[in-house]
Structures are given as C-alpha cells and as structure tokens.
Write an enzyme that holds these catalytic residues in place. Structure first.
Site, PDB file in Angstrom:
ATOM      1  N   CYS A 193      -1.561  46.183 -23.850  1.00 31.58           N
ATOM      2  CA  CYS A 193      -1.311  46.387 -25.279  1.00 31.58           C
ATOM      3  C   CYS A 193      -1.591  45.081 -26.016  1.00 31.58           C
ATOM      4  O   CYS A 193      -1.137  44.008 -25.606  1.00 31.58           O
ATOM      5  CB  CYS A 193       0.127  46.844 -25.504  1.00 31.58           C
ATOM      6  SG  CYS A 193       0.484  48.454 -24.752  1.00 31.58           S
ATOM      7  N   CYS A 221      18.683  45.342 -21.585  1.00 27.01           N
ATOM      8  CA  CYS A 221      17.260  45.683 -21.590  1.00 27.01           C
ATOM      9  C   CYS A 221      16.634  45.107 -20.331  1.00 27.01           C
ATOM     10  O   CYS A 221      16.554  43.880 -20.176  1.00 27.01           O
ATOM     11  CB  CYS A 221      16.593  45.121 -22.845  1.00 27.01           C
ATOM     12  SG  CYS A 221      14.808  45.390 -22.916  1.00 27.01           S
ATOM     13  N   CYS A 244       1.440  42.638 -27.182  1.00 24.00           N
ATOM     14  CA  CYS A 244       2.563  42.427 -26.268  1.00 24.00           C
ATOM     15  C   CYS A 244       2.332  41.218 -25.375  1.00 24.00           C
ATOM     16  O   CYS A 244       1.289  41.100 -24.724  1.00 24.00           O
ATOM     17  CB  CYS A 244       2.770  43.678 -25.407  1.00 24.00           C
ATOM     18  SG  CYS A 244       4.153  43.549 -24.258  1.00 24.00           S
ATOM     19  N   GLU A 295      11.992  38.257 -17.525  1.00 23.16           N
ATOM     20  CA  GLU A 295      12.995  38.098 -18.581  1.00 23.16           C
ATOM     21  C   GLU A 295      13.721  39.410 -18.797  1.00 23.16           C
ATOM     22  O   GLU A 295      13.171  40.494 -18.592  1.00 23.16           O
ATOM     23  CB  GLU A 295      12.335  37.642 -19.883  1.00 23.16           C
ATOM     24  CG  GLU A 295      11.811  36.224 -19.817  1.00 23.16           C
ATOM     25  CD  GLU A 295      11.383  35.672 -21.164  1.00 23.16           C
ATOM     26  OE1 GLU A 295      11.856  34.575 -21.532  1.00 23.16           O
ATOM     27  OE2 GLU A 295      10.587  36.334 -21.856  1.00 23.16           O
ATOM     28  N   CYS A 316      11.053  43.063 -29.331  1.00 23.12           N
ATOM     29  CA  CYS A 316      10.036  43.961 -28.792  1.00 23.12           C
ATOM     30  C   CYS A 316       8.673  43.269 -28.715  1.00 23.12           C
ATOM     31  O   CYS A 316       8.185  42.718 -29.706  1.00 23.12           O
ATOM     32  CB  CYS A 316       9.946  45.194 -29.685  1.00 23.12           C
ATOM     33  SG  CYS A 316       8.749  46.417 -29.160  1.00 23.12           S
ATOM     34  N   CYS A 372       2.304  43.419 -16.803  1.00 21.04           N
ATOM     35  CA  CYS A 372       1.953  44.783 -17.198  1.00 21.04           C
ATOM     36  C   CYS A 372       0.448  44.949 -17.253  1.00 21.04           C
ATOM     37  O   CYS A 372      -0.270  44.057 -17.720  1.00 21.04           O
ATOM     38  CB  CYS A 372       2.561  45.122 -18.553  1.00 21.04           C
ATOM     39  SG  CYS A 372       2.412  46.875 -18.984  1.00 21.04           S
TER      40      CYS A 372
END
Length: 369
Positions: free
Chosen positions: A122, A111, A125, A93, A343, A118
């Site tokens: 985190c 962005c 996230c 995305e 975010c 990842c």
C-alpha cells in the site's frame, strides 16, 4: 533441534506434547493456564509443576516473551507504542489505546501485528516499505496482548478489553496463525477475551474473508478500501487490488450474513486523490444495500510517500455527502500520530526508534498513472 513454542499451542496440542513426554494429561491443563492466563515466561517459576518436568520443558520447549526495546507515550497520554524484539531478533511495533469513560467501564484496546512487514505494498503505509519480513506465530501474536495486559494493569486499568488486528502486516495473509491466536485469546482458561471484542482488519483478501465467514465466530471485520473504483484502488493498494471490488463486496456480504456482525469500511482520505464529493458518491453506490459503517481517516504523515490529508473542510464535506446518501459514517479520532503510532505509521525500527531504512515511494499514488 529447535524448541517447541508452547504459547502457540492450543489445549489439545499441548496435551499431545505433554503426554509424549510421558506425563499425565492433566499436566497440560496446568501448563496451559500458566502460559495463556498467567503469561508465564519461565518454566522454573511454575511451582505447580514437578521439578523434573520443568527441567525437561526447559530443554525441549520455550515460553519466552518478546523483549520491549522501546516505549513511547503520546503527548495526550491516551496512546502507548511499544517496539518489541522477537526471539529471533525480528522487530515489530504494537500499540495500546486508552479510553476513559464517564460512568462506564474504561476500555483498553491492544493493536497487534500479525507480520513483521507486509507484501500488500500500500502506497501510504510504512509497514509496506520493508521487503524482508515473516509471518508471526500464534504465540507471538498472543504475547503482544499479554505484554499489553501487564502494562495496562501497571497503569491502573483492569487489563486489555479489546483487540484489533490492525498493526504491522496483513492478518488474512497469515490466516492460520491469526485464527489460532484468536482462539487462544478467547479461551476461558486463557485471557477470555470475547469474540465480539476482537476485530480483524484486512486490505480485502476476498477468499480469506469467505473462509472467515465459516468459522462461526462473531469477530468484527474491518476492510481497508480507500477507493471506490478498481483503477484508483490498484494504484493505492497494488497487492490488495488483486481482487476486484465486486468480488470483495460479495465476500463482505457473505461475512455479514453468516457471522451476524456489521462490517466496517476503512477509508483514508488523501488530498486531491480520493476526497471529492464524486468519490463519496461512488463509495455510497458501492455500499448500496449494506449496513456497513464507513470509518473516515484523514491520512497520517509518512515521509516516504507524497501524500497528505485534505483540509478539514474537505473532510467534513466528504462525510456530509455520505450522510446525505444514507451511508453510516464516522470520523476517526486521531490518536498517537505524534509518536508515529497511528494508522499506516508502524514499521521496523532500531533501538533508538529510528526506521531501519527509508525507501522513497515511486511517484504520487494519484488518479493518473
């Protein structure tokens, strides 16, 4: 034999490839401008190249762009999220944000993602929920900006003006491709985006920040902190907390000194976890002697995580405490949360926009283990 991804090559590398085909070096310049400036994705449409060369390129190379699977527009009309499918079927995305300014040039920020998932894990996230992922190539990063640029023009804007590496993935864990993409995007024969209009965000990989310090580029750097003590940061950001805060801050100071650019610290506020005046005082103490700008982000919803943003009064008190302690602070204006484009909300999705899968985060990433 796999085809060469020409969108990932710089001018020198493309010249080497072209001359290996027995072609004169000047053809590389023509091809480079077609790919990097015109965002060409079809060799047959490159009418300034001989037909024979176009045929050979089609056999040995590729300039394919990712395919737009889904587009979502925020209710406010200031944010668009695109779900893209890469040539191998991986999905990522990316986000466009539109800023209309009175008596000034409008700003359009793209962005971009640097990985299709990842490993930083985190706890707040959505990208971290995907265990299977890969690094993106420089060309796949550039392609996101080119797709966004076309869309911005179609909507009446003058193209992309700013780029932030704040999408899916940890950019500094894919440092070589990120650096190459920055150089391609900055190229005068390409999109010609100024270095000062490009910002790279990181969870805080200190050695890579130090390496960036020596690039000689005036890139913006944003560091996701979210806690001012190592114990809490380790619970919130297990992968990123490999480097203690003292080492991270030393790397940030080195980047400030060598690049000449002021850094930003991203600090997401989670209700009851990192949002007290005492937390603000710890953050101020950590940043003593710097001119770092703190960007406060009330947490965005993530169904799998047991977190929520604090009440607005708590957010205001946190910002006020930082101001009283002479820390430069700004509260981020929330964009795109209604389409999960804010975010911490980007992830792999199906063509219908649903998450590929959900995995519950274990426990609440609070002060106690």
């Amino acid at each position: 034999m796999s085809k060469v991804d020409l969108r990932s090559l710089n001018k020198e590398e493309l010249t080497s490839f072209i001359t290996s085909l027995g072609q004169p070096a000047f053809r590389a310049g023509q091809l480079y401008r077609q790919i990097q400036k015109n965002a060409a994705d079809d060799f047959n449409a490159m009418s300034d190249l001989p037909a024979e060369l176009r045929a050979r390129l089609d056999e040995q190379a590729t300039v394919a762009l990712p395919r737009i699977i889904r587009r979502q527009d925020s209710a406010a009309g200031d944010t668009i999220k695109l779900l893209l499918e890469l040539t191998d079927g991986e999905r990522i995305e990316m986000v466009l944000m539109f800023y209309e300014r009175w008596q000034a040039h409008n700003r359009v920020t793209c962005c971009v993602s640097s990985q299709s998932g990842c490993a930083m894990n985190c706890r707040f996230c959505a990208t971290a929920l995907h265990a299977r992922f890969r690094n993106l190539s420089a060309g796949e990063i550039v392609a996101q900006v080119q797709i966004a640029d076309r869309l911005a023009y179609d909507l009446g804007f003058s193209g992309i003006t700013n780029i932030v590496y704040m999408g899916m993935g940890e950019p500094l864990a894919n440092l070589a491709a990120v650096k190459q993409s920055v150089e391609l995007l900055n190229s005068a024969e390409g999109m010609n985006i100024g270095m000062r209009r490009i910002t790279i965000s990181t969870c805080g990989l200190a050695p890579q920040i130090r390496e960036m310090s020596h690039w000689g580029y005036q890139l913006g750097l944003a560091v996701s902190l979210h806690a001012a003590d190592d114990t809490l940061r380790r619970r919130l950001m297990p992968g990123a907390a490999h480097y203690p805060l003292c080492e991270l801050m030393a790397a940030c100071r080195e980047y400030r000194e060598l690049s000449g650019r002021r850094l930003t610290v991203e600090y997401a506020l989670f209700d009851g976890i990192n949002d007290t005046p005492e937390d603000a005082a710890k953050l101020a103490a950590l940043l003593t002697g710097t001119d770092i700008l703190v960007n406060i982000i009330p947490a965005n919803p993530l169904p799998e995580a047991r977190i929520k943003p604090p009440p607005s009064s708590v957010v205001e008190a946190f910002c006020q405490k930082l101001s009283e302690l002479n820390v430069a602070v700004q509260l981020r204006h929330k964009r795109g949360a209604d389409i999960e484009a804010a975010c911490g909300q980007l992830r792999k999705r199906t063509a219908e926009g649903e998450p590929e899968f959900r995995r519950e985060q274990a426990g609440t990433p609070g002060r106690e283990a």
